[in-house]
Scaffold this motif. Structure first.
Motif, PDB file in Angstrom:
ATOM      1  N   ARG A 158       4.124   6.075  -5.547  1.00 21.04           N
ATOM      2  CA  ARG A 158       4.262   6.137  -7.007  1.00 21.04           C
ATOM      3  C   ARG A 158       5.734   6.109  -7.441  1.00 21.04           C
ATOM      4  N   THR A 212       2.582   1.796  -3.367  1.00 24.40           N
ATOM      5  CA  THR A 212       1.643   2.263  -4.392  1.00 24.40           C
ATOM      6  C   THR A 212       1.369   3.755  -4.233  1.00 24.40           C
ATOM      7  N   GLU A 258       0.829  -1.211   0.000  1.00 26.89           N
ATOM      8  CA  GLU A 258       0.000   0.000   0.000  1.00 26.89           C
ATOM      9  C   GLU A 258       0.857   1.252   0.000  1.00 26.89           C
TER      10      GLU A 258
END
Length: 235
Positions: free
Chosen positions: A138, A135, A132
């Motif tokens: 980025r 992600t 998580e």
């Protein structure tokens, strides 16, 4: 029984006064195993990290092949390297047979799959745990890989210590490739086998004491780092 105790007592005395022959064998063992760990880490760490952090077609096959390499007997690796480095082999021009360089090659082939397999497991676990966060950040592939390796740095030391222990305690491959030549390619494990066969239990036991001490120290450090890594993951 008295003979055994006498040999053990003399072995400890040999270690205590750090006999010249003993020191020469131990130093060569550390030199060969350390070099094998260096090159094994150069191959195994990147391979394991990429396998742990990525998904691609055929990845399962690559992981299965990597796992199967862990079970290859060291004598088989020794025979393969012997054939490669022999005068008629494709790498015979290097002149590394019965030379410490050839022993490093053999041990590197044993260490690299182990380092890669442990690294893959560690990085894969971190990838799932931090999915998580990664992600949300980025990150590109290289930055993501670096972040995972940095987060797993203590656990990855386990891979390196395990690789060194594997190299230092190995006997079959270095015996075949190195030839156990006194003063040139005789390391702790091959010397122990030879001295035991000759009946010189004092030197064999002394080398065994040093080898067990090195491996035990590595495992103690490894256990400490593992506990530290577990506390960090839980915290």
């Amino acid at each position: 029984m008295n003979h055994a105790f006498e040999a053990l007592s003399q072995a400890f005395a040999l270690v205590a006064r750090w006999d010249e022959t003993l020191a020469e064998i131990v130093w060569l063992s550390l030199e060969v195993s350390g070099s094998a760990l260096f090159f094994g880490a150069l191959l195994g760490l990147p391979l394991g990290a990429v396998l742990g952090a990525t998904q691609f077609r055929g990845r399962g096959l690559v992981v299965a092949l990597l796992q199967s390499l862990l079970g290859v007997p060291s004598v088989v690796v020794g025979v393969v390297v012997f054939l490669l480095l022999s005068r008629a082999g494709p790498l015979g021009f290097l002149g590394w047979l019965y030379d410490p360089a050839g022993m490093v090659v053999a041990q590197t082939l044993l260490v690299a799959p182990l380092v890669a397999a442990i690294t893959r497991q560690v990085v894969e676990g971190a990838c799932e745990r931090l999915a998580e966060e990664l992600t949300m950040m980025r990150l590109g592939f290289a930055e993501r890989l670096f972040a995972l390796i940095y987060d797993c740095r203590f656990s990855l030391l386990l891979a390196l210590f395990s690789g060194f222990a594997r190299a230092a305690s190995e006997v079959g491959a270095v015996m075949i490739v190195g030839g156990n030549i006194e003063g040139m390619t005789r390391v702790m494990t091959t010397a122990i086998a030879l001295e035991t066969a000759k009946g010189d239990l004092t030197l064999a036991l002394a080398l065994g004491i040093v080898l067990v001490g090195i491996v035990a120290t590595i495992h103690l450090v490894t256990s400490g780092l593992e506990a530290l890594a577990r506390r960090r993951a839980e915290g």
